[in-house]
Design a protein around this motif. Structure first.
Motif, short mmCIF file in Angstrom:
data_model
loop_
_atom_site.label_atom_id
_atom_site.label_comp_id
_atom_site.label_asym_id
_atom_site.label_seq_id
_atom_site.Cartn_x
_atom_site.Cartn_y
_atom_site.Cartn_z
N ALA A 197 -4.84 -9.83 -1.89
CA ALA A 197 -4.46 -9.64 -0.49
C ALA A 197 -3.97 -8.22 -0.21
O ALA A 197 -3.80 -7.86 0.96
CB ALA A 197 -3.36 -10.65 -0.11
N ARG A 198 -3.77 -7.42 -1.24
CA ARG A 198 -3.24 -6.07 -1.04
C ARG A 198 -4.36 -5.05 -0.97
O ARG A 198 -5.43 -5.25 -1.54
CB ARG A 198 -2.28 -5.73 -2.21
CG ARG A 198 -0.99 -6.52 -2.15
CD ARG A 198 -0.26 -6.56 -3.47
NE ARG A 198 0.13 -5.26 -3.96
CZ ARG A 198 0.85 -5.07 -5.06
NH1 ARG A 198 1.25 -6.11 -5.76
NH2 ARG A 198 1.18 -3.86 -5.45
N PRO A 199 -4.15 -3.94 -0.26
CA PRO A 199 -5.19 -2.91 -0.16
C PRO A 199 -5.56 -2.36 -1.53
O PRO A 199 -4.75 -2.34 -2.45
CB PRO A 199 -4.53 -1.83 0.71
CG PRO A 199 -3.46 -2.54 1.48
CD PRO A 199 -2.97 -3.63 0.57
N SER A 200 -6.81 -1.89 -1.63
CA SER A 200 -7.30 -1.38 -2.91
C SER A 200 -6.70 -0.02 -3.26
O SER A 200 -6.55 0.32 -4.42
CB SER A 200 -8.83 -1.27 -2.88
OG SER A 200 -9.41 -2.53 -2.65
N ILE A 201 -6.39 0.77 -2.24
CA ILE A 201 -5.94 2.14 -2.46
C ILE A 201 -4.42 2.19 -2.57
O ILE A 201 -3.71 1.60 -1.75
CB ILE A 201 -6.41 3.05 -1.30
CG1 ILE A 201 -7.94 2.98 -1.17
CG2 ILE A 201 -5.96 4.48 -1.51
CD1 ILE A 201 -8.47 3.66 0.06
N ILE A 202 -3.92 2.88 -3.59
CA ILE A 202 -2.49 3.05 -3.79
C ILE A 202 -2.15 4.53 -3.58
O ILE A 202 -2.79 5.40 -4.16
CB ILE A 202 -2.05 2.61 -5.19
CG1 ILE A 202 -2.51 1.17 -5.46
CG2 ILE A 202 -0.53 2.73 -5.36
CD1 ILE A 202 -2.27 0.72 -6.89
N VAL A 203 -1.16 4.79 -2.75
CA VAL A 203 -0.78 6.17 -2.43
C VAL A 203 0.68 6.40 -2.79
O VAL A 203 1.44 5.46 -3.02
CB VAL A 203 -1.01 6.48 -0.94
CG1 VAL A 203 -2.50 6.41 -0.61
CG2 VAL A 203 -0.23 5.52 -0.04
#
Length: 404
Positions: A197-203
């Motif tokens: 459920a979490r976005p693929s991109i981590i910033v």
């Protein structure tokens, strides 16, 4: 939904989403097999086939034949018994919705991974969509979101915290963030909490390279390669040090990064929410480099032990607290920046004479160097740059020494 209509819908979706049609049908068959095994209360596993031409759906129960394998205890041969129900199309349509939604979601994540996996380390600007106690969702562009995690390490030791202390974000606020990872939907690595459920991109907003990218934007000399960022040490939200080096003999790297009246470094500081940034000059002489790294403190003497990577620094008594910094922050950052273990002592404690100049010791070769540029403007403001080796002036004002 009629069986032919189901096939047409699957074909249209596969074409629109650029998904293999046969892969889509195989996924639907596998999902239907599990559903029918439960719905029909079958004793054995089920197999479902969908005719690729007509769309007719057939359900078979796989009844074991013969004896099980003596080693594994599993059956190897099966007899297919037709158990196709009358309302097979209705049940198939219900399953198709969930299967299609799952495949579309996976395809979207795979598309994002293929686009952004090669952009790890890039600086992007996004808009804050929503925040939770554990992470903030940032919109990079239409249809693409990123996660800025700030989990409590005590509760979730395996999670990241990429938000500097003291930073809080508002809805629709624009942020510059650094891409540090992109989740691979096909990876066999253990999944994190709520990974699907979490976005693929981590910033990140705490990574040292964030400062590097910000300086590349503000300082054309860094972007063009005339000035090189050698090292960065950072305590996010509090203070950072960046060591720079000029490939051009007449270009002052510190002055280029600071900019006219501090305009360039000020833009970086504002983006970092007033995090203090010290720009120092890198030097291949480790003693001089360590002395520069302890800026703004003025160092009297540096003795280096190359074998043990150990530097002993002597400062005047009035510079001791400045060299160490609040709770040891200045010394700690200088050590990280240079990679040397730094031991700071006061001149009175070490029995050294008080001196306003820096005396660098390296293999008993002492070179006297003034710490700061001696240039003073007509307004009475002294230049903040470091003096060049063997000179009283920085690279910008070096011509004054010749005229004098």
């Amino acid at each position: 939904m009629a069986t032919s209509e189901l096939i047409e819908a699957l074909q249209a979706l596969a074409h629109e989403r650029k998904i293999d049609e046969f892969y889509l049908i195989e996924r639907l068959e596998a999902s239907l097999a599990k559903s029918y095994q439960h719905i029909l209360n079958l004793e054995w596993d089920a197999r479902v086939t969908i005719d690729r031409q007509t769309g007719h759906i057939y359900v078979y129960e796989l009844v074991p034949v013969g004896d099980p394998d003596p080693e594994t205890g599993e059956f190897t041969e099966f007899e297919e018994r037709d158990v196709t129900p009358n309302d097979v199309s209705r049940i198939a349509a219900q399953n198709a919705k969930s299967v299609i939604a799952s495949i579309v979601r996976e395809a979207g994540r795979q598309s994002i991974f293929e686009e952004f996996s090669g952009r790890v380390g890039d600086l992007v600007t996004g808009t804050v969509l929503q925040g939770t106690p554990d992470f903030t969702i940032i919109k990079i562009r239409e249809g693409v979101e990123a996660e800025l995690p700030h989990y409590d390490a005590r509760k979730y030791p395996g999670e990241r915290n990429e938000r500097p202390n003291g930073e809080r974000y508002k809805h629709n606020q624009r942020l510059k963030v650094l891409i540090i990872a992109v989740r691979d939907p096909n990876s066999d690595e253990p999944k994190t909490r709520g990974d699907q459920a979490r976005p693929s991109i981590i910033v990140s907003r705490t990574h040292p390279d964030l400062i590097r990218r910000l300086f590349e934007i503000e300082v054309p000399e860094i972007y063009d390669g005339l000035v090189e960022v050698k090292s960065i040490a950072r305590e996010p939200g509090a203070r950072s040090k960046i060591a720079v080096y000029s490939r051009e003999q007449n270009l002052d790297p510190v002055g280029a990064c600071v900019g006219p009246k501090g305009s360039r470094v000020r833009m970086v500081v504002e983006e970092l929410r007033n995090e203090r940034v010290d720009v120092i000059q890198w030097d291949d002489n480790p003693a001089k480099y360590v002395a520069n790294a302890l800026s703004p403190a003025r160092v009297t003497r540096v003795s280096v032990d190359e074998a043990n990577h150990y530097a002993t620094v002597i400062v005047t008594d009035d510079q001791l607290s400045l060299a160490i910094g609040k709770e040891g922050q200045n010394a700690r950052l200088a050590a990280r920046l240079t990679g040397w273990h730094i031991d700071i002592k006061s001149a009175s404690f070490a029995g050294e004479p008080l001196d306003e100049n820096i005396l660098i010791d390296e293999d008993d070769d002492k070179t006297e160097v003034d710490a700061a540029c001696a240039y003073v403007s007509v307004d009475g403001v002294r230049c903040r740059n470091h003096a060049r080796p063997g000179s009283k002036y920085c690279g910008i004002h070096a011509s004054l020494e010749v005229s004098l």
